[in-house]
Scaffold this active site. Structure first.
Site, PDB file in Angstrom:
ATOM      1  N   ASP A 135       0.548  -1.201  -0.349  1.00 19.10           N
ATOM      2  CA  ASP A 135      -0.117  -0.076   0.113  1.00 19.10           C
ATOM      3  C   ASP A 135       0.839   1.289  -0.044  1.00 19.10           C
ATOM      4  O   ASP A 135       0.306   2.448  -0.430  1.00 19.10           O
ATOM      5  CB  ASP A 135      -0.899  -0.022   1.218  1.00 19.10           C
ATOM      6  N   TYR A 168      -5.911   0.395   8.830  1.00 20.13           N
ATOM      7  CA  TYR A 168      -6.775   0.902   7.764  1.00 20.13           C
ATOM      8  C   TYR A 168      -8.183   0.443   8.355  1.00 20.13           C
ATOM      9  O   TYR A 168      -8.927  -0.373   7.988  1.00 20.13           O
ATOM     10  CB  TYR A 168      -6.809   0.095   6.342  1.00 20.13           C
ATOM     11  N   ASP A 179       5.765   0.291   3.389  1.00 25.21           N
ATOM     12  CA  ASP A 179       5.734  -0.821   4.248  1.00 25.21           C
ATOM     13  C   ASP A 179       5.411  -2.089   3.319  1.00 25.21           C
ATOM     14  O   ASP A 179       5.375  -2.005   1.964  1.00 25.21           O
ATOM     15  CB  ASP A 179       4.940  -0.790   5.521  1.00 25.21           C
ATOM     16  N   GLU A 227       5.449   9.739   3.333  1.00 28.00           N
ATOM     17  CA  GLU A 227       5.305   8.521   2.713  1.00 28.00           C
ATOM     18  C   GLU A 227       4.408   8.482   1.534  1.00 28.00           C
ATOM     19  O   GLU A 227       3.489   9.202   1.646  1.00 28.00           O
ATOM     20  CB  GLU A 227       4.638   7.608   4.046  1.00 28.00           C
TER      21      GLU A 227
END
Ligand SMILES: *[C@@H]1O[C@H](CO)[C@@H](O)[C@H](O)[C@H]1NC(C)=O
Length: 496
Positions: free
Chosen positions: A85, A236, A88, A476
């Protein structure tokens, strides 16, 4: 190092109406016009960098190698493939499905004008749907995540070296997840439109799977964050509820299948599924503004008058984005960037801008404008607002830097991304274990591997950007920042 914990409500003062026009002007560019086509190409390359599984021979981002080749094995199924995603190495199904839906929407509305990039955009969709088909291969089960997030986030490891727990998490009748299943159905249905004439057999498979997954989502109602709380929260976690994903799934199934049952489902469930809630949001958690814009097209084309309330909500959303209008929903930074507190702000910038552009096109075809309490917003104005956001991302901002890695003269060099920040397998064939990665994480040096096309979380509300790995909210990248940008860049490449 968590990806995107839930956003908090923001509380920044609104800009006055007198600043309204300024926001539309590229104040910081003595710069040359942007090369949107180059940015489009790069935005798609990024998805190759996020690929999990066995990489194909035509992989262009060469510093990445095969990874996670045994995903699903612990559960006796094949769950290889799909996308990581963000920075990571977990495969989170909820944002992955949303990413796939938005990539498909980008191709549906703007594929015609993508030129040489259309093939790459379709490959990006298919990398998502090939995985989602595996995740939904067994009736009554949806695999919604691979990788234990605590184990993963405890390490700074290349995906190619991964030795963290690759637990496969699933939902079923007794552990429902209408949110993630509804989004998965939406992704499969949207992608079936992309492949309708290009690969009819694949398209039919996607649509029939979407229908099944939607039925499962609707029959066994519940939130996956209750069923799988420890695996998916706070990463999430579906804070907003699963109702919006049921409407969203039905809206895409309606568009893909043209079956009346889905429109009837939407009309019948409009109240119980709270279609009027929090309409000024659009992201992996909240689909409301997207539902409203998508269904408005039906109304504007004169096909579905029973969906009029959705168009009114879409208008309300657009009004809330107009700078200087007194509806305290969306704020702008002093430099003109849409800003919502809570981290990874660029996800809001790109998803809102995508809706501005898509809605603008639907309105122009019907010769309509948006009537707001204090003004009228023309389709051309919506396009200018969207373009202003894209231009900010590409470098028209107070720092004069691009927030897309590898685009422009200055861009983020220390992004919060394991694969990008560690030496590649080619440069350093020996394994780099979990904690051995820390020195690369903490290093002040630029990342050795350029993750071309990655758009990061972006500057804070004062347009400042630290370019530092530990500041993950700013540095990120995520797949759902880029997915809507693909459509935006295609449009501005063709119309500039
Ligand atoms: C944004 O970051 C800059 C530089 O780190 C800092 O000085 C400023 O206070 C931050 N603004 C906000 C609103 O956090």
């Amino acid at each position: 190092m968590a990806p995107n914990p839930r956003r908090l409500p923001s509380c920044f003062p609104l800009l006055s109406a007198s600043l309204f026009l300024l926001l539309l002007l590229p104040r910081h560019s003595a710069a040359s016009p942007h090369n949107y086509h180059d940015a489009l190409r790069k935005s798609l390359l990024f998805f190759e960098g996020q690929r999990s599984g066995r990489l194909p021979p035509d992989q262009r981002l060469r510093w990445r190698k095969d990874s996670a080749l045994h995903d699903g094995a612990s559960a006796g199924v094949d769950l290889t493939g799909g996308y990581y995603d963000a920075g990571d190495n977990v495969k989170f199904g909820f944002p992955m499905a949303f990413t796939t839906t938005l990539l498909a929407w980008s191709v549906i509305d703007f594929g015609r004008i993508m030129g040489s990039e259309l093939g790459n955009a379709i490959k990006a969709v298919k990398w998502g749907t090939d995985y989602l088909l595996k995740a939904t291969a067994h009736d009554g089960i949806v695999y919604v995540q691979v990788g234990d997030p605590l184990s993963d986030h405890n390490c700074w490891e290349r995906p190619e070296d991964m030795d963290t727990l690759r637990t496969a998490y699933k939902i079923d009748a007794n552990h429902p997840g209408s949110d993630v299943a509804g989004e998965t159905a939406a992704a499969l249905a949207a992608a079936s439109i992309v492949f309708r004439s290009r690969d009819p057999a694949y398209s039919r498979l996607l649509l029939s799977r979407a229908i099944k997954v939607f039925e499962f989502a609707d029959r066994h109602r519940g939130a996956y964050s209750s069923s799988l709380e420890h695996a998916v929260c706070p990463f999430y976690c579906d804070v907003n509820g699963y109702q919006d994903e049921l409407l969203w799934g039905a809206a895409w199934l309606h568009k893909a299948s043209r079956r009346r049952v889905y429109r009837e489902y939407i009309v019948r469930n409009e109240v119980v599924l709270r279609a009027g809630d929090s309409i000024n949001e659009f992201g992996w958690d909240n689909k409301h503004a997207g539902i409203n814009v998508l269904l408005s097209k039906e109304v504007l084309m004169g096909r579905s008058n029973d969906l009029r309330s959705f168009q009114m909500n879409a208008d309300g959303f657009i009004c809330s984005l107009l700078p200087g209008i007194s509806n305290p929903q969306v704020q702008y930074s002093p430099g003109g960037l849409i800003f919502k507190a809570g981290g990874s702000n660029m996800q809001h910038v790109t998803s809102f801008s995508f809706l501005l552009l898509a809605y603008s096109n639907y309105l122009s075809h019907a010769n309509h404008a948006v009537t707001c309490p204090q003004t009228t917003a023309s389709p051309a104005l919506l396009k200018r607002l969207a373009k202003r956001q894209v231009d900010y991302i590409l470098g028209d901002n107070p720092l004069g830097m691009s927030y897309m890695v590898g685009y422009g003269r200055r861009y983020p060099e220390r992004i919060h991304h394991r694969g990008s920040s560690l030496p590649s397998v080619h440069a350093h064939p020996a394994r780099i274990a979990c904690k051995e990665g820390s020195r690369y994480y903490l290093s002040p040096n630029p990342n050795p591997n350029v993750l071309v096309g990655a758009v990061v979380g972006g500057p804070n509300s004062s347009d400042a950007f630290p370019d530092s790995r530990p500041f993950f909210q700013e540095s990120e990248p995520t797949t759902y920042i880029n997915a809507p940008l693909v459509g935006l860049l295609a449009y501005f490449a063709a119309h500039s």
